[in-house]
Design a protein around this motif. Structure first.
Motif, PDB file in Angstrom:
ATOM      1  N   SER A 139       6.721  -1.702  14.034  1.00  0.00           N
ATOM      2  CA  SER A 139       7.920  -2.036  13.268  1.00  0.00           C
ATOM      3  C   SER A 139       7.730  -1.739  11.785  1.00  0.00           C
ATOM      4  CB  SER A 139       8.270  -3.519  13.459  1.00  0.00           C
ATOM      5  OG  SER A 139       7.181  -4.332  13.042  1.00  0.00           O
ATOM      6  N   ILE A 140       6.471  -1.642  11.336  1.00  0.00           N
ATOM      7  CA  ILE A 140       6.182  -1.334   9.935  1.00  0.00           C
ATOM      8  C   ILE A 140       5.177  -0.183   9.890  1.00  0.00           C
ATOM      9  CG2 ILE A 140       4.415  -3.170   9.842  1.00  0.00           C
ATOM     10  CD1 ILE A 140       5.118  -3.521   6.851  1.00  0.00           C
ATOM     11  N   SER A 141       5.367   0.758   8.966  1.00  0.00           N
ATOM     12  CA  SER A 141       4.463   1.899   8.876  1.00  0.00           C
ATOM     13  C   SER A 141       3.130   1.468   8.267  1.00  0.00           C
ATOM     14  CB  SER A 141       5.089   2.992   8.005  1.00  0.00           C
ATOM     15  OG  SER A 141       5.120   2.564   6.660  1.00  0.00           O
ATOM     16  N   ALA A 142       2.089   2.216   8.561  1.00  0.00           N
ATOM     17  CA  ALA A 142       0.762   1.908   8.017  1.00  0.00           C
ATOM     18  C   ALA A 142       0.793   1.963   6.491  1.00  0.00           C
ATOM     19  CB  ALA A 142      -0.267   2.898   8.564  1.00  0.00           C
ATOM     20  N   GLU A 143       1.594   2.892   5.933  1.00  0.00           N
ATOM     21  CA  GLU A 143       1.667   3.031   4.477  1.00  0.00           C
ATOM     22  C   GLU A 143       2.283   1.777   3.855  1.00  0.00           C
ATOM     23  OE1 GLU A 143       3.221   5.305   6.589  1.00  0.00           O
ATOM     24  OE2 GLU A 143       1.414   6.533   6.658  1.00  0.00           O
ATOM     25  N   ALA A 144       3.409   1.349   4.417  1.00  0.00           N
ATOM     26  CA  ALA A 144       4.092   0.174   3.860  1.00  0.00           C
ATOM     27  C   ALA A 144       3.195  -1.059   3.964  1.00  0.00           C
ATOM     28  CB  ALA A 144       5.407  -0.072   4.590  1.00  0.00           C
ATOM     29  N   TRP A 145       2.483  -1.178   5.082  1.00  0.00           N
ATOM     30  CA  TRP A 145       1.576  -2.317   5.258  1.00  0.00           C
ATOM     31  C   TRP A 145       0.498  -2.320   4.161  1.00  0.00           C
ATOM     32  CZ3 TRP A 145       1.943  -6.687   7.804  1.00  0.00           C
ATOM     33  CH2 TRP A 145       0.794  -7.483   7.964  1.00  0.00           C
TER      34      TRP A 145
END
Lengths: 342, 391
Positions: free
Chosen positions: A38-44
């Motif tokens: 649900s969330i990209s690795a970058e955003a995390w």
């Protein structure tokens, strides 16, 4: 005694809100709904770098060193912004690791290198502190290396690889990933006993998410009531709408006040912390579900569409009203004090 | 900064209050006869004044202790916890009229009227609502015409608590009918024993006669008794209502919390709906009691937020309407729960001033969401002043 957040406390929340608004805009929920996570690795990573996962951890444990109050205010923004991702389980997971003295693991979690998903045991599943057995659901664990099983008596972190046979299951919420797995004697990588304080913190943070959802719905309905015109006037002049909005404000105010009370009780290490936390969950669940449902009605046909955000709040409210204990569970915690004393 | 802990001084203050109340509170049950109630409430106020506890958050210059609203709240919390009778007859003087005079009256008016309130010498009543002006208070039509140095008042007020026990009345009259309805109202200090005033008690559904109608027939009130400017009384009155929604509710809330605990005790000892086990074993009873407990806790948190806001900004703000709405609706639910729990025992009428006065409590609870601004008016205020919705 002061239950009004200071400008400094509010500015922490404001910073978090801006970060989430920028990195995790609402449209992303629909755009990513068929992605594995649900969330990209970058955003995390960006969220982790900002310190979002370490706010309430002591500086000695690699954290920012704020209290539960600041952490709760930040999580209220996570709820308000409908931010996707395993924030709560990662924050609590890092704290569990800190309590167990695994500083390397704490660092790996708060830096965003390792995500922690949540285990939701289904009825009949057992965890005796050493192994978990039975059917469980995994919540937002598709990008996780670790899984958190949280209970007041004993809590543990598991290796995600031990649940390799987990099958994805479509969730009610496009921003939350759900999987179903059957565990047969799976051992944790780390466990702590007497985790009532850890549990109560998670209860407060989940109440914060629910409170944020309730406030977002109150505000969305209010804005709509001011701008949507029918019969030549804004619909908010009608008491049928105005009073519904007023009730939403009342539920949110109760949730928000009790949230701050419970969080402050945690920071003060009060004996009734767990009790106050459960009460926060009871009123926050009611506020979130009631406001989210009313918000659809206030928006009329528009609120029933997939395009509009209104349904997303209903779905997220339903998710959090069932994680870290259901509403019935927490109401029981309040009732049991009555019954036990009898 | 959010912090639940009270300062060392505040904790010491709480201990002092508790000790003093335990040693000085009236031991005699509050009487039922209204003439006796007057003497009972005034004598208790005199005791508090003599003990140095009157007007805790009133400024020192008006005879108060000059402490903050937090100390005032602590007083009310301990007062409620001690299970002491409500300060009903002295309420308007201490919580409405007094604070309004402090903020709007002339020095002469203040020095004449404020000290007797604290000293327990006088009882004040309100004169706002009229038969034709309830929720729409600003439409009031009791007329006052200037004649020499006097106002001459004709008209009628209603829902005046304790008018038959009072000495003074905070009276709203219309002194100008030419402008909008909020203009032309004046806030006047009225001697309730003036010639031409007739007070008639109203018996209410709980059998009590706390309320009265007040009739004015050519009543002369000196112009010098106008508080604030002539025709500007609406603003003066609104400042009074904001005070009402401040700390004054704290004692009622603490009393509500103890009512819930009393109900828990009843549920433990009485046989429940199945005719065998204690009522508390029934899931429905337990769920409702648990919810009531949770709501009472949240109400306390909301009150603390309101008091923190007062402490910072000097006023509880329109958010006070949220607390009022939440409290009154909750109190009604608790009274309904009591009736459900009592079953047929609730058919025996017991006044709420007596032990186990649940039936009286239930009947009286209907007034809560009507008096002091109905729940519907509170929702309007929340909608318009807190959320900014159009009128």
């Amino acid at each position: 005694m002061d239950l009004l957040p200071s400008d400094e406390e509010l500015s922490i929340a404001q910073t978090v809100a801006e970060l989430l608004h920028r990195e995790l805009p609402r449209e992303l929920l629909r755009e990513r709904q068929n992605e594995q996570t649900s969330i990209s690795a970058e955003a995390w990573s960006i969220c982790a770098e900002s310190g979002l996962l370490a706010l309430g951890l002591a500086e000695g444990s690699g954290g920012v060193g704020f209290g539960l109050v600041e952490e709760a205010l930040a999580f209220r923004e996570i709820g308000r912004e409908l931010a996707p991702g395993p924030f709560l389980s990662s924050v609590i997971g890092a704290r569990l690791a800190a309590e167990a003295g695994d500083t390397e693991l704490v660092r790996a979690i708060v830096s965003g290198d390792r995500q922690v998903g949540l285990i939701l045991p289904r009825a009949g599943a057992t965890f005796d502190g050493s192994v978990v057995t039975g059917e469980v659901e995994l919540v937002d664990a598709t990008g996780s290396d670790l899984l958190l099983l949280l209970r007041p008596d004993v809590s543990a972190l598991f290796d995600r690889a031990s649940f390799a046979s987990a099958l994805p299951w479509q969730s009610i919420d496009p921003g939350v990933r759900l999987e179903v797995a059957t565990a047969v004697g799976v051992e944790p990588v780390l466990a702590v006993v007497d985790s009532a304080e850890l549990w109560a913190r998670a209860v407060v943070l989940s109440s914060a998410i629910l409170t944020g959802i309730s406030e977002a719905c109150r505000d969305a309905s209010t804005t709509h009531a001011k701008t949507r015109e029918q019969f030549g006037r804004p619909i908010g002049v009608n008491q049928a709408i105005k009073h519904r909005c007023a009730d939403m404000a009342m539920y949110s105010e109760a949730a928000s006040a009790q949230l701050l009370y419970a969080a402050a009780a945690g920071d003060a290490e009060s004996a009734d912390f767990g009790y106050q936390a459960s009460i926060a969950r009871v009123v926050a669940s009611r506020a979130a579900i009631s406001n989210a449902e009313a918000n659809i009605q206030v928006h009329g046909g528009m609120g029933y569409t997939y395009e509009h955000d209104a349904h997303l709040y209903v779905k997220r409210a339903r998710v959090w009203a069932n994680l870290i204990g259901s509403r019935t569970f927490h109401l029981s915690a309040v009732i049991d004090e009555i019954r036990v004393a009898a | 900064m959010v912090d639940l802990t009270f300062s060392r001084e505040q904790n010491e203050f709480r201990d002092e209050v508790r000790t003093w109340l335990a040693e000085n509170a009236p031991t005699r049950t509050r009487p039922h006869d209204y003439a006796e109630i007057r003497e009972y409430d005034l004598s208790w106020q005199r005791t508090q004044y003599a003990g140095g506890w009157a007007g805790i958050s009133w400024p020192v210059e008006f005879g108060g202790k000059g402490l903050s609203v937090i100390e005032q709240m602590i007083w009310y919390e301990e007062y409620g916890r001690a299970g002491l009778p409500g300060m009903d007859a002295t309420f308007v003087g201490l919580n409405h009229a007094g604070p309004t005079l402090m903020s709007r009256a002339s020095d002469e008016q203040k020095s004449k009227h404020l000290p007797p309130i604290l000293r327990g010498e006088v009882i004040w009543c309100q004169g706002f609502s009229e038969p034709g002006s309830g929720s729409d208070l600003a439409s009031l039509s009791t007329r006052a015409i200037i004649d020499g140095d006097d106002l001459v008042v004709n008209g009628q007020k209603i829902w005046t608590s304790f008018a038959h026990l009072a000495d003074w009345q905070e009276l709203l009259v219309r002194t100008d009918r030419t402008g909008g309805k909020h203009h032309g109202i004046s806030w006047v200090i009225c001697d309730i024993h003036s010639p031409g005033i007739e007070v008639r008690a109203i018996k209410t559904m709980d059998g009590e006669a706390e309320f009265a109608e007040v009739f004015y027939d050519d009543v002369r009130i000196p112009l010098a008794n106008v508080v604030g400017e002539l025709n500007q009384g609406w603003g003066v009155a609104m400042s009074t209502l904001a005070f009402e929604r401040g700390t004054a509710f704290t004692a009622s809330q603490v009393r509500l919390a103890s009512l819930v605990e009393e109900l828990v005790e009843i549920a433990r000892t009485r046989t429940g709906p199945d005719g065998k086990r204690a009522a508390i074993a029934d899931d429905e009873v337990a769920r409702r009691l648990g919810m009531a407990r949770a709501e009472v806790a949240a109400l306390r948190a909301m009150t603390y937020v309101g008091i923190s806001r007062s402490e910072k900004t000097g006023t509880p703000g329109s958010e006070g309407s949220i607390v009022k709405l939440y409290y009154t609706e909750l109190h009604k639910q608790v009274a309904q729960l009591a009736m459900d729990l009592l079953g047929s025992d609730g058919l025996r009428f017991v006044s709420r001033w007596m032990n186990n006065g649940w039936t009286g409590e239930y009947l009286a609870s209907f007034s809560l969401s009507i008096g002091g601004g109905t729940s519907e008016i509170q929702r309007n205020i929340i909608g318009e002043r807190v959320l900014g919705l159009p009128r």
